[in-house]
Enzyme design. Structure first.
Site, mmCIF file in Angstrom:
data_model
loop_
_atom_site.group_PDB
_atom_site.id
_atom_site.type_symbol
_atom_site.label_atom_id
_atom_site.label_comp_id
_atom_site.label_asym_id
_atom_site.label_seq_id
_atom_site.Cartn_x
_atom_site.Cartn_y
_atom_site.Cartn_z
ATOM 1 N N SER A 90 -9.248 46.417 37.615
ATOM 2 C CA SER A 90 -8.390 45.921 38.693
ATOM 3 C C SER A 90 -9.255 45.448 39.861
ATOM 4 C CB SER A 90 -7.383 46.991 39.115
ATOM 5 O OG SER A 90 -6.361 46.428 39.902
ATOM 6 N N HIS A 194 0.255 45.135 39.309
ATOM 7 C CA HIS A 194 0.166 44.517 37.983
ATOM 8 C C HIS A 194 1.548 44.307 37.346
ATOM 9 C CE1 HIS A 194 -4.169 44.624 38.065
ATOM 10 N NE2 HIS A 194 -4.092 45.867 38.500
#
Length: 311
Positions: A90, A194
């Protein structure tokens, strides 16, 4: 020892005081941290003396963790230890963009600050949460996701999938998991990351990278794996921007990244940054892998000795 990968930790692994001794003892780390402090005053105080709650706020977490992740890699590079490939989980992918030469340090730090601010704003508008679900069939979990309006977002390793969504929907999912006696772990993050709730953030990141004159995106100088595709990043600027900017609103295919790294004969994985979360994912995914980490001076010394002994 065969090929080596550097892995950069993601949000949730932060803690007050992270990378402080690396900053105090390694001039190259100190130089970069001081540059970051000039770009974003107060960052070092947050890293070294901030509270857990302060560091949990996404707009603070991301620039601070970016530096903490980078410190370990810079310290290793000073010792002559460099990777054959890199990947970041991430926000760690922004660190990987810098370390692989796609962006300069200032560009990457400005980008991670913007990313943190945009994701914080999106999370404020859509209060959310994330949980790691353990040892549940993927298809069965996907059905529960549809039932509760939640999203399977991070495929961490065999037997662990992270689910993200609005707080009330995550609570519904937790109740169903508890009823089915499925274990889950609440993650220390503050938003439905996400997921489609982050699409506006993706669009703004793409616009910033494509239309701003602040960035000169270059082809990676070493294999850089993408969260979104689990494949190596392409070389063309537009493709790099499209893949990276879409990352925040798409799943992280971490298990596939590790599997693909194994296929290119990587057998040593060094987690750079606080904690050992990614090390755990490697252990469960790549059989027989050598797993090391660098988060402070002590772990740096241990890792350097491992490389010296392998030579």
């Amino acid at each position: 020892m065969g090929k080596t990968a550097f892995l950069f930790a993601g949000q949730g692994s932060q803690y007050p005081g992270m990378a402080k001794d690396l900053y105090e003892n390694i001039p190259e780390v100190q130089t970069l941290f001081n540059q970051a402090e000039k770009l974003r005053p107060g960052t070092l105080a947050q890293m070294f003396a901030g509270t857990e709650d302060e560091l949990k706020q996404t707009n603070n977490t991301q620039p601070c963790l970016f530096l903490a992740d980078l410190a370990g890699a810079i310290a290793l590079k000073k010792q002559g230890i460099e990777p054959d490939a890199v990947a970041g989980f991430s926000l760690g992918e922004v660190v990987a963009l810098y370390f692989s030469g796609v962006l300069s340090f200032q560009e990457a730090f400005k980008l991670v600050c913007l990313r943190g601010e945009l994701m914080h704003k999106a999370a404020t508008q859509n209060a959310g949460a994330m949980i790691a679900v353990l040892k549940m069939d993927r298809d069965e979990l996907a059905l529960l996701g549809k039932e509760t309006g939640t999203y399977l977002v991070n495929y961490n390793c065999p037997g662990q999938i992270v689910v993200s969504g609005k707080e009330e929907n995550i609570e519904k999912l937790k109740a169903l998991l508890t009823e089915k006696k499925v274990r889950f772990i609440q993650l220390s993050v503050g938003g439905p990351f996400h997921t489609p709730y982050m699409e506006e953030t993706s669009d703004k990141l793409k616009k910033e990278l494509k239309e701003s004159d602040k960035y000169q995106v270059k082809a990676p100088q070493l294999p850089l794996f993408s969260n979104k595709t689990a494949q190596m990043y392409p070389e063309k600027e537009d493709e790099i921007i499209d893949i990276f900017s879409a990352q925040v609103s798409n799943s992280v295919k971490w298990e596939d990244i590790l599997t693909n790294m194994e296929k290119m004969q990587i057998d040593t994985f060094v987690e750079c940054g606080p904690g050992k979360t990614l090390s755990g994912f490697v252990k469960r995914t790549v059989k027989g892998a050598k797993i090391l980490n660098v988060s402070d001076i002590e772990s740096l010394g241990s890792t350097v000795r491992e490389f010296e002994n392998a030579c």
